[in-house]
Design a protein around this motif. Structure first.
Motif, PDB file in Angstrom:
ATOM      1  N   ILE A  14       0.870  -1.161   0.000  1.00  0.00           N
ATOM      2  CA  ILE A  14       0.000   0.000   0.000  1.00  0.00           C
ATOM      3  C   ILE A  14       0.899   1.199   0.000  1.00  0.00           C
ATOM      4  N   GLY A  15       1.403   1.441  -1.102  1.00  0.00           N
ATOM      5  CA  GLY A  15       1.942   2.703  -1.367  1.00  0.00           C
ATOM      6  C   GLY A  15       3.353   3.102  -1.100  1.00  0.00           C
ATOM      7  N   LEU A  16       4.252   2.246  -0.728  1.00  0.00           N
ATOM      8  CA  LEU A  16       5.613   2.721  -0.545  1.00  0.00           C
ATOM      9  C   LEU A  16       6.155   3.366  -1.813  1.00  0.00           C
ATOM     10  N   GLU A  17       5.768   2.783  -2.935  1.00  0.00           N
ATOM     11  CA  GLU A  17       6.269   3.294  -4.202  1.00  0.00           C
ATOM     12  C   GLU A  17       5.386   4.400  -4.735  1.00  0.00           C
ATOM     13  N   GLU A  18       4.224   4.523  -4.140  1.00  0.00           N
ATOM     14  CA  GLU A  18       3.272   5.433  -4.727  1.00  0.00           C
ATOM     15  C   GLU A  18       3.706   6.861  -4.452  1.00  0.00           C
ATOM     16  N   VAL A  19       3.312   7.748  -5.325  1.00  0.00           N
ATOM     17  CA  VAL A  19       3.774   9.110  -5.145  1.00  0.00           C
ATOM     18  C   VAL A  19       2.721   9.935  -4.442  1.00  0.00           C
ATOM     19  N   VAL A  20       3.199  10.920  -3.740  1.00  0.00           N
ATOM     20  CA  VAL A  20       2.358  11.767  -2.928  1.00  0.00           C
ATOM     21  C   VAL A  20       2.642  13.206  -3.347  1.00  0.00           C
ATOM     22  N   ALA A  21       1.577  13.975  -3.488  1.00  0.00           N
ATOM     23  CA  ALA A  21       1.773  15.381  -3.843  1.00  0.00           C
ATOM     24  C   ALA A  21       2.322  16.118  -2.637  1.00  0.00           C
ATOM     25  N   ILE A  22       3.315  16.953  -2.861  1.00  0.00           N
ATOM     26  CA  ILE A  22       3.912  17.694  -1.743  1.00  0.00           C
ATOM     27  C   ILE A  22       3.937  19.192  -2.006  1.00  0.00           C
ATOM     28  N   GLY A  23       3.272  19.612  -3.053  1.00  0.00           N
ATOM     29  CA  GLY A  23       3.298  21.040  -3.362  1.00  0.00           C
ATOM     30  C   GLY A  23       4.435  21.346  -4.311  1.00  0.00           C
ATOM     31  N   TYR A  24       4.121  21.768  -5.496  1.00  0.00           N
ATOM     32  CA  TYR A  24       5.106  22.051  -6.545  1.00  0.00           C
ATOM     33  C   TYR A  24       5.951  20.818  -6.875  1.00  0.00           C
ATOM     34  N   GLY A  25       5.364  19.646  -6.701  1.00  0.00           N
ATOM     35  CA  GLY A  25       6.108  18.439  -7.021  1.00  0.00           C
ATOM     36  C   GLY A  25       5.474  17.240  -6.349  1.00  0.00           C
ATOM     37  N   VAL A  26       6.068  16.087  -6.631  1.00  0.00           N
ATOM     38  CA  VAL A  26       5.588  14.881  -5.970  1.00  0.00           C
ATOM     39  C   VAL A  26       6.788  14.167  -5.362  1.00  0.00           C
ATOM     40  N   GLN A  27       6.502  13.250  -4.475  1.00  0.00           N
ATOM     41  CA  GLN A  27       7.558  12.510  -3.841  1.00  0.00           C
ATOM     42  C   GLN A  27       7.065  11.095  -3.586  1.00  0.00           C
ATOM     43  N   ARG A  28       8.023  10.133  -3.644  1.00  0.00           N
ATOM     44  CA  ARG A  28       7.639   8.775  -3.292  1.00  0.00           C
ATOM     45  C   ARG A  28       7.278   8.754  -1.819  1.00  0.00           C
ATOM     46  N   ARG A  29       6.264   7.980  -1.493  1.00  0.00           N
ATOM     47  CA  ARG A  29       5.855   7.909  -0.097  1.00  0.00           C
ATOM     48  C   ARG A  29       7.031   7.492   0.794  1.00  0.00           C
ATOM     49  N   SER A  30       7.846   6.593   0.259  1.00  0.00           N
ATOM     50  CA  SER A  30       8.961   6.097   1.077  1.00  0.00           C
ATOM     51  C   SER A  30      10.001   7.175   1.331  1.00  0.00           C
ATOM     52  N   ASP A  31       9.977   8.215   0.520  1.00  0.00           N
ATOM     53  CA  ASP A  31      10.963   9.277   0.699  1.00  0.00           C
ATOM     54  C   ASP A  31      10.467  10.420   1.579  1.00  0.00           C
ATOM     55  N   LEU A  32       9.222  10.339   1.991  1.00  0.00           N
ATOM     56  CA  LEU A  32       8.657  11.456   2.744  1.00  0.00           C
ATOM     57  C   LEU A  32       9.384  11.642   4.063  1.00  0.00           C
ATOM     58  N   THR A  33       9.617  12.901   4.377  1.00  0.00           N
ATOM     59  CA  THR A  33      10.228  13.188   5.662  1.00  0.00           C
ATOM     60  C   THR A  33       9.282  14.010   6.534  1.00  0.00           C
ATOM     61  N   GLY A  34       8.186  14.422   5.978  1.00  0.00           N
ATOM     62  CA  GLY A  34       7.219  15.201   6.743  1.00  0.00           C
ATOM     63  C   GLY A  34       6.016  14.356   7.093  1.00  0.00           C
ATOM     64  N   ALA A  35       5.068  14.984   7.772  1.00  0.00           N
ATOM     65  CA  ALA A  35       3.836  14.287   8.132  1.00  0.00           C
ATOM     66  C   ALA A  35       2.746  14.666   7.138  1.00  0.00           C
ATOM     67  N   ILE A  36       2.566  13.788   6.175  1.00  0.00           N
ATOM     68  CA  ILE A  36       1.568  14.058   5.140  1.00  0.00           C
ATOM     69  C   ILE A  36       0.580  12.909   5.136  1.00  0.00           C
ATOM     70  N   SER A  37      -0.684  13.234   5.293  1.00  0.00           N
ATOM     71  CA  SER A  37      -1.707  12.192   5.238  1.00  0.00           C
ATOM     72  C   SER A  37      -2.390  12.245   3.897  1.00  0.00           C
ATOM     73  N   GLN A  38      -2.770  11.072   3.436  1.00  0.00           N
ATOM     74  CA  GLN A  38      -3.383  11.024   2.130  1.00  0.00           C
ATOM     75  C   GLN A  38      -4.752  10.349   2.229  1.00  0.00           C
ATOM     76  N   VAL A  39      -5.721  10.933   1.564  1.00  0.00           N
ATOM     77  CA  VAL A  39      -7.031  10.298   1.445  1.00  0.00           C
ATOM     78  C   VAL A  39      -7.276  10.111  -0.033  1.00  0.00           C
ATOM     79  N   LYS A  40      -7.588   8.883  -0.417  1.00  0.00           N
ATOM     80  CA  LYS A  40      -7.680   8.612  -1.846  1.00  0.00           C
ATOM     81  C   LYS A  40      -9.119   8.442  -2.289  1.00  0.00           C
ATOM     82  N   ALA A  41      -9.244   8.332  -3.603  1.00  0.00           N
ATOM     83  CA  ALA A  41     -10.569   8.333  -4.217  1.00  0.00           C
ATOM     84  C   ALA A  41     -11.517   7.333  -3.566  1.00  0.00           C
ATOM     85  N   ASN A  42     -11.006   6.141  -3.233  1.00  0.00           N
ATOM     86  CA  ASN A  42     -11.950   5.149  -2.719  1.00  0.00           C
ATOM     87  C   ASN A  42     -12.517   5.506  -1.352  1.00  0.00           C
ATOM     88  N   ASP A  43     -11.921   6.489  -0.691  1.00  0.00           N
ATOM     89  CA  ASP A  43     -12.527   6.972   0.541  1.00  0.00           C
ATOM     90  C   ASP A  43     -13.566   8.051   0.291  1.00  0.00           C
TER      91      ASP A  43
END
Lengths: 1135, 533
Positions: A210-239
């Motif tokens: 569930i998402g280590l490879e998936e990318v997360v929007a971080i503002g002016y760019g995206v980042q792999r979830r595994s590379d995140l260093t901040g606290a970013i929560s994601q809610v996806k379409a199926n929710d």
């Protein structure tokens, strides 16, 4: 189209036990493999074939089968001798039998994958030594060692490739040693392996977690979830899909820790308040929303169905890239884009019935009479004069009905290598639970998203949401006329309706004195109370006395271009725009209900509010990779400009009573007219921002960012208009260290730490730092209507004014285990907001009542937990996700010149919520009740220590009387913790969803009994254990007790607002493909759901969730519109 | 081509980067305002600046009425029920503290009036007629404001110029210095020749602007309060002898719309019947507050034209029985001025009769009420401003009536040995009240006359304190609070006292001065609270 694929042209492959073939059309192959794996076997079991052929080639038989059915064959003509002559005669035979009879005795093996039949010949000889090309073979298995059939093995950069067979084997020839093989399979992580000198490459594919490879929007760019260093929560379409929510904010509730959603009203179309990691200011703590890169404060136009994902940037370091606007967190919304592949049409429909969830218990007629006569509020004579002895009106029956809501969503999407599109139309029509059609909301939204690669270095695209909405609303949440409060406060003795013939005398008198009494649609008069003459009257009369109609349209969108002048470098130029055009209209009817609730003249008015906004942002992203060093840099600038106008006009007489004349065009010449216009100045903001991320070997992560924001003169003087908002965050992926034990228990472990600063301009606007002469008011010197304009400096200058700054430290842990079935995140945050902007009153002798200063600090601390488990056992899969967040909120400093700031008031009781040092923001204040006096039935309050007798600065004695000084903190609308649980389960075609959310430790200030309206009905809790001469050990005072003025703002009025709501119980069923195919659909799911059905709470009012204002009236219930409970039926279809 | 494009982007990027945008930030200008540097120049500026002074003065009306009257022994605070406007109850029962908002708002409002006056006085040069007039008017306003601050609070901060941030926290002022300033301001204004002057008693052209004689009247009052009786007598006589003011015949209407700008008004703040600006008249809800409680009384006769009492009142400021008794003692129950000031319930029931008599609704009661209905301050439908939903009235709020000038003059004359004029003045009052002339005069008679003539007109509390009579008159205030339930079975008024307090009443040594507001104490480190608070 010819369906079978003759793969001639390839040499016969030597190889392993079973042989496949290579084909040119890799994408096609991928598609087929997807179908073959995920479709079930029913077709081959159920399809009956009839063949009667003599002396024909195998090719002809196969062709015949394809014509009769949906089967198609894949084989290489070089390998399979399809020109062999055969005879076949079968009736109602399954494909298995047919194939058996066709190929028995040959070396052809057939593999059946749904409708795809692959013909192959087992390898017998090895003759590839003669070949120049390299041949690679291998076996693909899953993590548990089981073979994986249908895996696409592609030669990277070419169209060549293969698919693994039933045993997981593949063979690829004619490839060079510098080629790379790509193994991909739906639901699995794609792997790339260079061929080099290997002849055999075995691969173990792991499930795409569930998402280590998936990318997360971080503002002016995206980042792999595994590379995140901040606290970013994601809610996806199926929710968000298949919910009864109407606004995107609502989707965040209970789905992610640390994000509190306060649904202040359950009225159709009403907005929800979002608080990210607490309440950081005395002003509104709304987050910044960014929709596809467009900054906005209003996301009501975005249909939740059109959202791909929402990211909540919770920690300061993540949010800091939005600088001065990010002090209260940032919510990034990414709308759905087209996906590559064949086009898809989908349609979602939802049909919902709403009904009132909880009916608060109020006193019935008998109880009302007891209470009011005991308290001498009403005499028995008065009651007998107006009451027939039987009437016991239940006003909630009068006011509410079951109502309907429907949602439609039609979308078209598709894409190819060059571009994609997503067009979507959504329609929402919601009717609230108040009887009739005066509380409705409808919205039509079109979404147009597209992008296109013009060439290999230029991509252009656009995102757009276009909205048209209409709404009608009823009054709520006010002690001066809330329809909802009237349901709870109207006396039960007054009948709801009177016919013309049985009008009581007092109403007859009103009529004969020329007053206008309102009737319902069937001609019955609304019952007017002769007992309770207050602002709150018959709820439907309150509904009908005004037509209030708002509507509007909006466009939000972006147009962008991505330039890639050289490798790994992208420059994005993005123009964002937003326009909203709103018009509201009201018509007040002449009516009479009592001397407080009446209207002697009609009133008609319109307000037009338009706002335009645009922003232009240019930013460049650069990625640099060398061995284990991964560097990403981003640098950009932004310019934005909002603009808005308002015009309001009204009048009080129209030329004709006909409904078509109820507008400003038809005011009489003598009507009193009023026009006011507002002109909000253009506001401008200019910013630089940059971010640098460095990743070493996926172990050590560090990221730093800085934003510099400047505002125009209306916000800050040019000397201190620039604000700097730095941030730094680091991550350490312990599990990638060599010393970290490989075990199934913990497969991934990351430690995070971040620090950053954000700003907030909150109440800074409109030149609040500058004193200048404004013309405010005018004065008449004679009886004539002639005025002299009055001018004076409105405030004192404060050139030292600056941004509010919040600083936040975040420490976090991310963990995965048990083959990624378990996910766990933990965060601790400590957020301090300083230089709070407070509009304060300087010493009175300055002569100025308010000046804006930086005068306070607020602290928010909390822990956040997110825990998930998901597992698939054969056909059964399930997942459980839970989250919990605690919050400790304190005003840590308030300038000594401000003792406390009054917030909400309740009629003439001011400061029932206040902002004060040492307490939670806007805590609830009032008198502390100790007891009910057994002798008198009067409430007894604590006489707090307010007198300092020994001069040590600490009060040590009570002053002997209960005054305003004895008010203390009684509670807070801020919960101690909020939580949510989501459970998904699916078995074959069935799926089940359970979702609940709750809040614990928040209080509600119940403001229904106005002290000057003692005859209003009350919640039954105030009746049941009230003091009477026979119940002297009571918990509630006697009616009309001494001290009742304080009682209604005492600890008895502050109630526990904790709740847990089962927000959704949804059961769905997806039709088998074979069936849906017959209906010309590629998939069809039907579902039914109970939403907001079960509520667990001790709160005796309507709805603990919708009993809360936002900001200073947080948790103050003056009769809010409750959320309804819903029965839902819905379908999802794709074509 | 590609290189060109990249080049172009580079340029655009660079341009924006170099801060072309930042200059745009300076282009945003404040709308609808003038910078302070460019104001205070022209005659038009002077007119705008002084109008702001009048506007602020008018906005004090509500608190002026309630603070001064609830502290007096004329009224109960009243309202819907106990706790309805607890701030007023606290004042009426002497249970208030420094956090009382009515008190605090009046205090801060007076300083705002001073601030706006200071701006006019200190920023304009006196080179034109309009500017001289504005300056003189501002001095009157400042004098009046300090008069109230000094008499109610005592040693308040003394501010006659705009304060810079370092001067915000002012210490207590020197009382005699402030009295001196009050006299200087008022006498300079009166002597300036710039103020308006009425041509005769019937002249309404000066309208709502301050006149020379208003300045002199305030000056005379300030002198009386300082015990400068002979100076006061001189000052006040000059008003009386000007012949430009007289007592009107119809006492019932001294405060009503029909007498706006009438011959008896020394100074009034103006409110006009402008439906398009109904809520900009400074009288919002004042009429409702003192209007009779309409959800407890049957006022439906208004709708049929049986009477003009507007059914939208909230029942505050109800006369006390002891005020009624004071009237009866002097005038008897049928006294002309008594009946023009208040009504008994028996009299009230004749209003609108027989079709729609005003009665207390069965089973209900009036809070803070002893069966006496305020008539001088009645809430009339004819005064309700169109389009205000009954929430604003167009009668002017009197700051000072000529009757007060006469009574102050009588006191000043008596105490400076001029008994003849004192008797003359008091008998003018009595004649209009349809009372026989007095043969001789004592201070006690002036006090009694003044209580009745100016009851519920915002002068009583300051007078009681000045005379040293406050403790005697006010020590029982708040001991018990009545409710009135109409007539009992025997036809008499039913008044009961269900509410009582354990601490109540005027305390000598404490209540002579009001406390500095809590906020002032919190934000001003240099101020010392009044004794006892």
């Amino acid at each position: 189209m010819k369906k079978n694929q003759d793969l001639s042209g390839y040499t016969k492959f030597p190889g392993l036990k079973k042989l496949f073939r290579i084909m040119k059309l890799t994408p096609f192959l991928i598609l087929i493999s997807i179908i073959s794996v995920f479709a079930n076997k029913i077709y081959s079991q159920s399809k009956m074939l009839n063949l009667n052929m003599e002396k024909v080639t195998v090719r002809e038989v196969l062709s015949k089968i394809e014509n009769q059915s949906e089967f198609h064959f894949m084989y290489s003509g070089e390998v399979i001798n399809v020109n062999r002559l055969v005879s076949i005669n079968v009736q109602n035979a399954k494909i298995d039998e047919v194939l058996k009879s066709l190929f028995t005795g040959t070396d052809v093996l057939y593999t059946l994958k749904d409708r795809l039949i692959v013909l192959a010949i087992p390898e017998q000889t090895e003759n590839f030594t003669t070949q120049q090309q390299r041949k690679v073979t291998g076996k693909v298995t899953d993590a548990s060692g089981l073979p994986l059939p249908g895996v696409t093995v592609a030669v990277k950069g070419t169209s060549a490739g293969a698919i693994t067979d039933a045993g997981g084997f593949y063979v690829i020839s004619n490839i060079s040693s510098d080629a790379t093989l790509q193994f991909s399979f739906v639901g699995m992580k794609t792997q790339e392996i260079p061929v080099l000198n290997k002849n055999s490459i075995d691969v173990e594919l792991t499930e795409e977690s569930i998402g280590l490879e998936e990318v997360v929007a971080i503002g002016y760019g995206v980042q792999r979830r595994s590379d995140l260093t901040g606290a970013i929560s994601q809610v996806k379409a199926n929710d968000m899909e298949n919910r009864t929510i109407t606004r995107p904010e609502q989707a965040l509730q209970g789905k992610t820790a640390g994000v509190q959603i306060i649904q202040t009203s359950g009225a159709p179309g009403s907005t929800a308040t979002v608080r990210i990691r607490g309440y950081s200011t005395n002003a509104s703590s709304d987050p910044l929303y960014v929709v596809d890169g467009l900054r906005t404060t209003d996301i009501s136009s975005v249909d939740p169905n059109n959202i791909e994902s929402m990211e909540v940037l919770k920690d300061a370091a993540s949010a800091a890239i939005y600088g001065a606007q990010a002090g209260n967190g940032v919510v990034l919304i990414t709308t759905k884009k087209g996906k590559k592949g064949t086009g898809k049409i989908s349609y979602d429909f939802q049909y919902v019935t709403n009904q009132l969830n909880r009916i608060p218990k109020v006193m019935n007629a008998e109880e009302y009479i007891n209470y009011m006569t005991e308290g001498n509020h009403i005499t028995t004579e008065e009651i007998s004069a107006v009451w027939d002895g039987e009437t016991d009106t239940d006003w909630s029956d009068v006011a509410f009905e079951n109502s309907l809501m429907q949602k439609h969503n039609l979308s078209f999407q598709g894409g190819n290598e060059r571009g994609s599109y997503n067009l979507s139309l959504s329609y929402l029509d919601q009717n609230g639970i108040v009887k009739g059609d005066k509380d409705v909301y409808s919205r039509l939204t079109a979404m147009i998203n597209g992008d296109y690669n013009i060439n290999d270095w230029l991509k252009v695209g656009t995102t757009n949401v276009i909205e048209r909405w209409k709404s009608k609303s009823v009054s709520e949440n006010s002690e001066y006329g809330s329809l909802l409060a009237s349901v709870l406060t109207m006396d039960p003795l007054t009948p709801a309706y009177f016919t013309e013939d049985n009008l009581p005398d007092y109403m007859q008198t009103y009529l004969s004195s020329g007053k206008v009494l309102l009737k319902d649609e069937t001609g019955r008069y609304y019952g007017l109370s002769e007992i309770y003459k207050a602002d709150q009257v018959h709820p439907l009369l309150m509904r009908d006395r005004t037509d209030a109609d708002s509507q509007g349209a909006s466009v939000i969108g972006t147009i962008y271009a991505d330039f890639k002048p050289f490798k790994n470098f992208t420059i994005t130029s993005k123009l964002g725009y937003r326009g909203s055009f709103n018009s509201s209209y009201y018509f007040d009817y002449i009516y009479y209900a009592n001397d407080v609730a009446k209207n002697d003249n009609i009133g008609v008015g319109r307000t037009n509010y338009n706002s335009l906004y645009y922003q232009w942002e240019n930013f460049a992203n650069y990625m640099y990779d060398i061995s284990d060093h991964h560097l990403t840099a981003m640098l950009g600038i932004s310019y934005s400009e909002p603009y808005s106008t308002t015009v309001t006009a009204s009048g009080n007489a129209v030329t004709n009573d006909d409904p078509t004349f109820r507008d400003l065009d038809y005011l009489t010449a003598t009507a009193t007219k009023s026009v006011s216009g507002g002109y909000s100045d253009t506001g401008r903001q200019f910013s630089y921002f940059g971010r640098l991320s460095y990743n070493f070997a996926d172990k050590y992560l560090i990221q730093a960012s800085l934003r510099r924001d400047a505002s125009d003169l209306s916000v800050l003087p040019s000397e201190n208009r620039w604000g700097n908002f730095p941030a730094i965050s680091t991550g350490y992926v312990v599990s990638n260290e060599n010393f970290f034990p490989k075990s199934i228990f913990v497969s991934f472990l990351k430690l995070r730490a971040s620090w950053g600063q954000n700003g907030s301009i909150g109440p800074l606007s409109n030149f609040s730092y500058r004193a200048s002469i404004s013309s405010d008011g005018s004065y008449p010197y004679s009886d004539e209507i002639a005025y002299q304009v009055a001018s004076y400096p409105s405030t004192l200058s404060n050139s030292e004014l600056t941004w509010e700054t919040s600083e936040q430290l975040d420490l976090g842990v991310d963990l995965r285990g048990f083959n990624d079935r378990l996910t766990f995140s933990f965060d601790y945050f400590d957020k301090k907001t300083k230089d709070l902007l407070v509009e304060t009153t300087p010493p009175f002798e300055t002569g100025v009542s308010s000046v804006t200063v930086n005068a306070g600090n607020v602290s928010n601390k909390g822990l956040e937990f997110e825990l998930g488990w998901s597992e698939r056992i054969n056909n059964f899969s399930y997942s459980i996700r839970g989250n919990l967040a605690t919050l400790k909120n304190r005003v840590t400093y308030l300038d000594p010149t401000i003792s406390r700031i009054d917030g909400a008031s309740f009629h003439t009781q001011y400061g029932i919520t206040v902002f004060e040092q040492g307490f939670p923001v806007w805590y609830m204040r009032g008198f502390e009740l100790t007891d009910i006096d057994d002798a008198t039935g009067d409430p007894v309050f604590v006489d707090q220590l307010t007198v300092d007798t020994n001069g040590d600065g600490k009060p040590d004695m009570a002053d002997g009387s209960i005054t305003d000084d004895d008010k203390v903190m009684l509670g807070s609308g801020i919960p101690d913790f909020t939580y949510g649980v989501t459970i998904n389960a699916s078995y074959k075609g069935f799926d089940l969803l359970l979702f609940g959310a709750g809040s614990e430790g928040n209080d509600i200030y119940n403001c229904l009994t106005r002290i000057d309206r003692p005859r209003g009905n009350k919640l039954k809790v105030f009746y049941d254990d009230r003091w009477t001469t026979s119940n002297t050990d009571a918990s509630k005072p006697r009616p009309n007790a001494n001290g009742e003025d304080k009682y209604w703002i005492s600890s008895d009025a502050v109630m526990d607002g904790s709740f847990f709501k089962v927000k959704q119980i949804q059961l769905g069923y997806t039709l088998p493909k074979t069936l849906s195919k017959k209906l010309y659909m590629s998939s069809l799911r039907i579902y039914t759901s109970l939403d907001d059905w079960f509520v667990f709470t001790n709160y005796p009012g309507f709805d603990p969730e919708a009993s809360a204002g936002s900001t200073s009236s947080l948790g103050v219930d003056k009769g809010s519109y409750p959320n309804s409970k819903k029965v839902v039926f819905g379908i999802n279809v794709t074509f | 081509m590609r290189t060109k494009l990249i080049y172009l982007i580079g340029i655009v990027f660079g341009m924006v980067f170099l801060g072309a945008c930042e200059s745009l930030l300076d282009e945003v200008e404040q709308q609808g305002t003038t910078s302070i540097e460019n104001f205070y120049q022209t005659d038009a500026d002077a007119e705008e600046a002084i109008a702001a002074v009048y506007l602020q003065w008018r906005s004090q009306a509500f608190n002026d009425f309630f603070l001064k009257n609830t502290l007096s022994d004329d009224i109960y605070s009243g309202g819907g029920s106990r706790g309805d406007n607890s701030t007023l109850e606290q004042l009426s029962e002497f249970r208030f503290s420094s956090s009382n908002s009515t008190m605090s708002d009046y205090f801060s409002g007076l300083y705002t009036l001073i601030y706006r006056s200071n701006l006019v006085i200190n920023n304009f040069t006196d080179d034109t007629e309009a500017k001289r007039r504005a300056i003189a008017e501002a001095k009157v306003a400042r004098g009046w404001a300090y008069f109230n601050l000094v008499t109610l609070w005592g040693p308040v901060p003394f501010v006659i110029s705009e304060l810079s941030p370092s001067e915000y926290q002012q210490p207590n002022g020197n009382i005699s210095e402030m009295w001196e300033q009050i006299e200087t301001d008022l006498s300079e204004a009166a002597a300036s020749g710039a103020l308006a002057e009425k041509s005769s008693a019937g002249d309404k052209t000066t309208g709502a602007r301050l006149t020379k004689h208003a300045a002199l009247s305030f000056l005379g009052k300030a002198q009386v309060f300082q015990g400068k009786y002979s100076e006061a007598a001189t000052t006040l006589k000059s008003v009386v002898n000007s012949g430009k003011y007289e007592l009107i015949g119809d006492y019932e209407n001294v405060l009503r719309k029909v007498e706006d700008f009438g011959p008896e008004n020394i100074f009034e703040v103006n409110s006009i019947n402008d439906g398009e600006n109904a809520f900009n008249q400074g009288t919002t809800i004042l009429g409702n507050m003192y209007g009779w409680r309409s959800d407890r009384l049957n006022l439906s006769g208004y709708w049929s034209g049986a009477h003009d009492l507007y059914p939208g009142g909230w029942g505050f400021a109800n006369p006390r029985a002891n005020l009624y008794e004071a009237f009866v003692e002097m005038e008897g129950t049928d006294g002309y001025r008594l009946n023009a000031t208040m009504k008994t319930y028996q009299q009230v029931m004749t209003i609108g009769a027989p079709a729609a008599p005003v009665t207390v609704n069965a089973g209900t009661s009036l809070y803070g009420h002893e069966g006496y209905f305020n008539w001088k301050w009645r809430f009339l439908g004819s005064e309700v401003i169109a389009n205000s939903w009954g929430l604003a009235t167009d009668n002017n709020y009197r700051i000072m009536r000529y009757a007060e000038v006469l009574l102050l003059a009588a006191e000043a004359c008596l105490l400076s040995g001029d008994d003849g004029n004192a008797l003359n003045y008091i008998n003018q009052i009595r004649t209009r009240a349809q009372l026989p002339a007095l043969p001789g005069i004592t201070l006690d008679e002036i006090k009694k006359e003044k209580r009745l003539e100016l009851c519920i007109e915002q002068v009583r509390f300051q007078d009681l304190v000045r005379w040293g009579d406050a403790a005697a008159a006010l020590s029982d205030q708040g001991q018990s609070i009545p409710i009135f339930s109409g007539l009992g079975n025997d036809g008499s008024n039913v008044v009961s006292y269900p509410y009582s307090n354990s601490t109540y009443g005027f305390k000598t040594g404490k209540h002579e001065l009001l406390p500095f507001p809590e906020h002032e104490m919190n934000v001003n480190q240099n101020i010392i609270q009044n004794p006892g608070w």
